[in-house]
Enzyme design. Structure first.
Site, PDB file in Angstrom:
ATOM      1  N   TRP A   1       0.836  -1.204   0.000  1.00  0.00           N
ATOM      2  CA  TRP A   1       0.000   0.000   0.000  1.00  0.00           C
ATOM      3  C   TRP A   1       0.866   1.248   0.000  1.00  0.00           C
ATOM      4  O   TRP A   1       0.544   2.257  -0.635  1.00  0.00           O
ATOM      5  CB  TRP A   1      -0.908   0.000   1.239  1.00  0.00           C
ATOM      6  CG  TRP A   1      -1.748   1.247   1.349  1.00  0.00           C
ATOM      7  CD1 TRP A   1      -2.995   1.452   0.826  1.00  0.00           C
ATOM      8  CD2 TRP A   1      -1.387   2.475   2.005  1.00  0.00           C
ATOM      9  NE1 TRP A   1      -3.422   2.719   1.118  1.00  0.00           N
ATOM     10  CE2 TRP A   1      -2.467   3.364   1.834  1.00  0.00           C
ATOM     11  CE3 TRP A   1      -0.255   2.893   2.713  1.00  0.00           C
ATOM     12  CZ2 TRP A   1      -2.448   4.665   2.361  1.00  0.00           C
ATOM     13  CZ3 TRP A   1      -0.239   4.190   3.225  1.00  0.00           C
ATOM     14  CH2 TRP A   1      -1.318   5.043   3.047  1.00  0.00           C
ATOM     15  N   HIS A   2       2.009   1.172   0.712  1.00  0.00           N
ATOM     16  CA  HIS A   2       2.846   2.355   0.833  1.00  0.00           C
ATOM     17  C   HIS A   2       3.495   2.752  -0.489  1.00  0.00           C
ATOM     18  O   HIS A   2       3.743   3.933  -0.733  1.00  0.00           O
ATOM     19  CB  HIS A   2       3.941   2.135   1.888  1.00  0.00           C
ATOM     20  CG  HIS A   2       3.429   2.307   3.282  1.00  0.00           C
ATOM     21  ND1 HIS A   2       2.754   1.311   3.947  1.00  0.00           N
ATOM     22  CD2 HIS A   2       3.473   3.372   4.134  1.00  0.00           C
ATOM     23  CE1 HIS A   2       2.417   1.748   5.152  1.00  0.00           C
ATOM     24  NE2 HIS A   2       2.830   2.989   5.288  1.00  0.00           N
ATOM     25  N   GLY A   3       3.786   1.786  -1.323  1.00  0.00           N
ATOM     26  CA  GLY A   3       4.420   2.169  -2.576  1.00  0.00           C
ATOM     27  C   GLY A   3       4.619   0.996  -3.502  1.00  0.00           C
ATOM     28  O   GLY A   3       4.710  -0.159  -3.069  1.00  0.00           O
TER      29      GLY A   3
ATOM     30  N   PHE B   1       2.395   8.582  -1.393  1.00  0.00           N
ATOM     31  CA  PHE B   1       1.600   7.366  -1.296  1.00  0.00           C
ATOM     32  C   PHE B   1       0.137   7.651  -1.597  1.00  0.00           C
ATOM     33  O   PHE B   1      -0.685   6.783  -1.546  1.00  0.00           O
ATOM     34  CB  PHE B   1       1.739   6.733   0.092  1.00  0.00           C
ATOM     35  CG  PHE B   1       3.177   6.531   0.487  1.00  0.00           C
ATOM     36  CD1 PHE B   1       4.085   6.048  -0.433  1.00  0.00           C
ATOM     37  CD2 PHE B   1       3.611   6.830   1.760  1.00  0.00           C
ATOM     38  CE1 PHE B   1       5.410   5.874  -0.088  1.00  0.00           C
ATOM     39  CE2 PHE B   1       4.941   6.655   2.128  1.00  0.00           C
ATOM     40  CZ  PHE B   1       5.843   6.178   1.204  1.00  0.00           C
TER      41      PHE B   1
END
Length: 436
Positions: A283-285, A436
């Protein structure tokens, strides 16, 4: 992350789908129909996020595998950029339809109110990721100007600005200098830069949350807290109850518990933890570094559970019966584990992260000081932050700013503004979580 006016249409598309999905989920009589509508809403949100955030990453990964096998990838990369705030918007929108599906939230009938809920400007770009139960009713309440709320909001913004421009952006100078040329730095410099990054990312992100919460407070709205002094955590599980609370609770409520949580066999419990943290990293990247970072935290949590079961015989050790010493050791060990994992979060790619780790454990001599005054101010900024949070953590009375008389309170906040202007770094740096 990027902003284009046309990208507003993408958000409008998902807002429209989720708005009608909520209404029809509530009206549907059959559980099967409700589930299909929820699925439609989730697929639409994940599809948009997948195309804009992950398509090129997956395509590059496939290209790498095919190239290794001697083939070329016929699928071209998409010339697109990640719309501003899409990851946060997607998760907040999904929480709405899931809560309506579960019957915990009434479907919002007014399109404007729903759109405002998912586009509320203080937290649109980087959270906190709100829940409909906390926010939607606030848009129906009157919010006349309240001097107390305005005062508390401004104080919170001031603290957030201090964290961002005095601590985070100043630490970034040293971190960028060392990580940008890690091949030429010794172990001690890399360790120092990694520790600095631990505080940089904390102050960068919690600083943004403070500003968002403070801005909403001035308007009379209450946003959920996103951080609770995470570096005082005594275990990794406690760390995740204090770090990016709105995201970790999202994964807990909408993924970990539906997968069975800890009410399954031990192996499946470990699997659930590992998968959830891998996805949290993703999800972060769109980069393997974030996936490894998430996997490391999943592994930490599994090992924590294993060692918790095994530590019974060691309870007799004397230092374990000394709460203060034992607590200090636990906090230090947790901080070191979290800091080790930040290497993957900060590195541009896996090769760089492994290169940094290799040089740290090669015990290469030498120490990079950079500009001495910058280094000194960086240490001073961290100590200021620790003093502030120690007082909060241990509820030390009598030294809080709120305990002072009005003239001294005013003088203290004036000094904080002066410190921001004098020691702040104003080089146009964005917040890290904006990407993000």
């Amino acid at each position: 992350m990027f902003f284009k006016a046309v990208y507003i249409l993408i958000l409008f598309f998902t807002i429209l789908i989720d708005y009608f999905a909520g209404i029809y989920i509530e009206k549907a009589k059959l559980p099967k129909t409700k589930k299909r509508l929820l699925l439609l809403s989730i697929v639409a949100n994940v599809l948009v996020l997948g195309i804009f955030k992950y398509f090129n990453f997956l395509n590059d990964s496939v290209s790498g595998i095919l190239s290794w096998a001697g083939y070329s990838n016929p699928v071209p990369a998409l010339a697109i950029l990640l719309p501003i705030g899409l990851s946060f918007h997607t998760f907040q929108a999904m929480s709405y339809t899931i809560e309506v599906y579960r019957g915990n939230q009434k479907a919002e009938q007014k399109f404007g109110i729903y759109a405002l809920y998912v586009m509320f400007f203080p937290q649109l770009v980087a959270g906190p990721i709100e829940r409909p139960q906390n926010m939607l009713h606030q848009f129906y309440e009157k919010h006349p100007f309240n001097p107390y709320d305005a005062s508390e909001g401004l104080k919170r913004i001031l603290i957030g600005l201090f964290k961002k421009v005095v601590v985070a952006d100043r630490l970034a100078i040293y971190v960028n200098a060392v990580y940008g040329n890690y091949e030429h730095h010794g172990s001690l410099s890399l360790i120092m830069a990694t520790v600095f990054f631990s505080f940089q990312i904390y102050c960068d992100f919690s600083g943004y949350s403070d500003i968002a919460i403070g801005t909403a407070r001035i308007l009379g709205f209450r946003l959920m807290e996103n951080f609770d002094r995470p570096y005082f955590a005594k275990s990794i599980s406690e760390f995740w109850s204090k770090w990016h609370i709105s995201l970790s609770s999202w994964f807990r409520d909408y993924l970990y518990i539906p997968m069975g949580g800890n009410r399954v066999s031990t192996l499946k419990w470990y699997r659930n933890l590992f998968v959830v943290f891998m996805l949290s990293g993703l999800w972060h990247g769109a980069n393997w570094t974030f996936i490894v970072w998430g996997a490391l935290h999943g592994t930490y949590l599994i090992l924590e559970i294993v060692f918790r079961k095994l530590r019974g015989p060691f309870q007799k050790w004397k230092f374990l019966s000394m709460p203060k010493l034992s607590g200090l050791l636990q906090v230090t060990f947790t901080f070191l584990l979290v800091t080790l994992a930040w290497i993957f979060f900060r590195a541009d790619n896996i090769a760089q992260a492994l290169g940094i780790l290799k040089r740290i454990f090669s015990f290469e001599p030498g120490f990079f000081l950079g500009q001495p005054n910058y280094f000194f101010y960086s240490i001073l900024a961290i100590l200021s932050l620790l003093c502030y949070e120690l007082r909060q953590e241990f509820h030390w009375q009598g030294i809080a700013v709120s305990d002072l008389r009005f003239p001294w309170r005013l003088l203290t906040y004036g000094a904080l503004v002066f410190a921001i202007m004098l020691f702040g770094v104003f080089d146009g740096s964005q917040f890290i979580y904006f990407q993000f």
